[in-house]
Design a protein around this motif. Sequence first.
Motif, short mmCIF file in Angstrom:
data_model
loop_
_atom_site.label_atom_id
_atom_site.label_comp_id
_atom_site.label_asym_id
_atom_site.label_seq_id
_atom_site.Cartn_x
_atom_site.Cartn_y
_atom_site.Cartn_z
N TRP A 70 1.54 1.73 10.13
CA TRP A 70 1.72 0.35 9.66
C TRP A 70 3.08 0.18 8.97
CZ3 TRP A 70 -3.64 -0.37 6.86
CH2 TRP A 70 -4.67 -0.15 7.80
N HIS A 71 4.17 0.62 9.60
CA HIS A 71 5.53 0.55 9.04
C HIS A 71 5.61 1.25 7.69
CE1 HIS A 71 6.68 -2.15 12.24
NE2 HIS A 71 5.60 -2.87 11.99
N GLY A 72 4.93 2.37 7.56
CA GLY A 72 5.00 3.13 6.31
C GLY A 72 4.17 2.55 5.19
N LEU A 73 3.17 1.70 5.51
CA LEU A 73 2.36 1.09 4.46
C LEU A 73 0.89 1.45 4.60
CD1 LEU A 73 3.96 -2.44 4.16
CD2 LEU A 73 4.01 -0.61 2.48
N ARG A 74 0.57 2.44 5.45
CA ARG A 74 -0.83 2.83 5.62
C ARG A 74 -1.21 3.82 4.53
NH1 ARG A 74 -4.26 6.22 8.21
NH2 ARG A 74 -5.90 5.31 9.52
N TRP A 75 -1.23 3.32 3.28
CA TRP A 75 -1.43 4.21 2.15
C TRP A 75 -2.91 4.47 1.94
CZ3 TRP A 75 2.26 1.18 -1.60
CH2 TRP A 75 3.58 1.31 -1.11
N ASN A 76 -3.20 5.63 1.35
CA ASN A 76 -4.59 6.02 1.17
C ASN A 76 -5.34 5.15 0.18
OD1 ASN A 76 -4.89 8.09 2.99
ND2 ASN A 76 -4.06 9.63 1.60
N ILE A 77 -4.63 4.43 -0.69
CA ILE A 77 -5.32 3.62 -1.69
C ILE A 77 -6.14 2.51 -1.02
CG2 ILE A 77 -3.30 2.14 -2.06
CD1 ILE A 77 -4.40 1.85 -4.95
N ILE A 78 -5.71 2.08 0.20
CA ILE A 78 -6.45 1.04 0.89
C ILE A 78 -7.86 1.52 1.23
CG2 ILE A 78 -6.45 -0.43 2.96
CD1 ILE A 78 -3.34 0.05 2.94
#
Lengths: 349, 226
Positions: free
Chosen positions: A201-209
């Motif tokens: 996701w353009h470097g925004l697939r962070w685990n906090i989601i």
Amino acid sequence: MDWLNNLVGPTVARGIFQFIGINVAFVVVLMIVAYTVLAERRVLGFIQGRLGPNRVGPGGILQPFADLLKFIFKEEIVPDKSTRFIYFLAPFLAITCALMPIIVYPFGPEIHIPGTRIVFPLVVARFDVALLYVLAITSVGVYGIALAGWSSNNKYSLMGGLRSAAQLISYELSLGLSLVGVVLLSGTLDLYEIVGQQGGWHGLRWNIIFQPLGFIIYLISAIAETNRVPFDLPEAETELVAGFHTEYSALKFALFFMAEYVNMFTVSMLATTMFFGGWQGPGVSTFPLLGIFYFLGKVICFLFLYIWLRGTLPRFRFDQLMNFGWKFLLPMAILNLIITATVVFFFGT
Amino acid sequence: MSDILTFIVFILLAGLAIGSALAMVAQRNPLYSAISLIGVFGALAGLYLTLAAPFIAAVQIIVYAGAIMVLVVFVIMLLNVEEEVRRPVRLRYLVPTAVLLAAVLFAEAAFILFYVNDAPAPPSPLATAEPSTTGLTASIGTGLFTTYLLPFEITSILILMALVGAMTLARRTAARPQDLVVPGAQVLPLQMVEPARVGDDTPVRSDTTAEAARTLGLNEQEQTRE
């Protein structure tokens, strides 16, 4: 690279590079830590409606060095009835355990120096159990505080040491369990790979989601692990003078002080790495150097959160601390683990 | 080159482990003994690392050095355990027994060193399949939760039983208000005297210190020391 390999062999060459890497990482972290102290004093000043230190250098920018010089030249006072060897050992234990985890954090992606064939990752050491290594060193760090409190032969110090041992044992469990959720999602303990997997996701697939509850539990237990407000009972100055470091002066006190801030920094780095994508962010795939700024920027946000909390929150009472840790935080961490495991089992990662 | 390095590291760690173990037994101050024991655990973790078992090494530090020994140090600090005083040995027959048992132990070690070591090693299934993954997290996890699932679960239940048992033993029955006496002339709510009765504001009968000590069952000697 190649000429060094040919000269001394690959093992020694790798050793030399890691030695350089360790030293660079330590210097960078210690500089940031020094300025975190200054930032804390300035920000607290603004929160409390005063100026804070702004006299040494433009805007107080040289204050950390002035503080360090003062610590070096202060008189060392050793209590008569202290247990001498452990009294000297404790600050070194504290700062060593605070600095050791730094080597496993990935500060950025692989950097390619233009015009050459040199490619190197911005992480000092990569190994299979990096996360467990961090947890292991953190769990040993409590001895610095506990032994300092015992060896000073002072009732306030002893109380501080006891409190810190009890507090760290209690919150270590929730800290570890909150991280297991992320480990279940990524299927590895290698921090470099965990960061690599958050690049979608353009470097925004962070685990906090996927792990919001896990992150909140981690944040609370991390603040407790670093003995910061509102969990600063080991050094509660309104009750215990200064807690475990009451009898420490000059450079030995400075070591404890540094250890506290380095611990804050490493805990923030772990939060960034595990939950906020480490160096991942929009545009990193085209400009890898941007990763360093993303990583340090996220860490600095966490450090600001620490300072903000210190300026605005009162302290827990000790029984509240224990009840909260064992009866609320730990069950929530186990619940989070069960939910994550069930979802991963039925739907895959 | 790396063989010599490994050997040097092994000698250092083994020496540290044996030295710390001896120090642990020889020390009279219980806190020094505890610190020596932490040294043993640290050296053992290092030895596991040289055997390419990083997971075991990390768990060794987390569980033993980071959790169990912290509790031991906590209790020593909390109770302020004093230095051990040398006393004449009362159970004299233990000395020859210890010598005998030590001799048996060393004989076993010698047997392993001279006979078992020389025998050709049977092909280990782990070593032949994929030698590089043995001791890593994934292989240990797979082993624990497939081949050794039943022993693993039985061990967990055993530990849970021990935990519950310890709590049952440690938890005192809540005392009645009239059994409790606070030293000195002061009136306190019951919840400040008896932790098990949180929220109970029944006043506790107060009396002089000597009277309180007699009611609580403390003898004369303890009173004078206090």
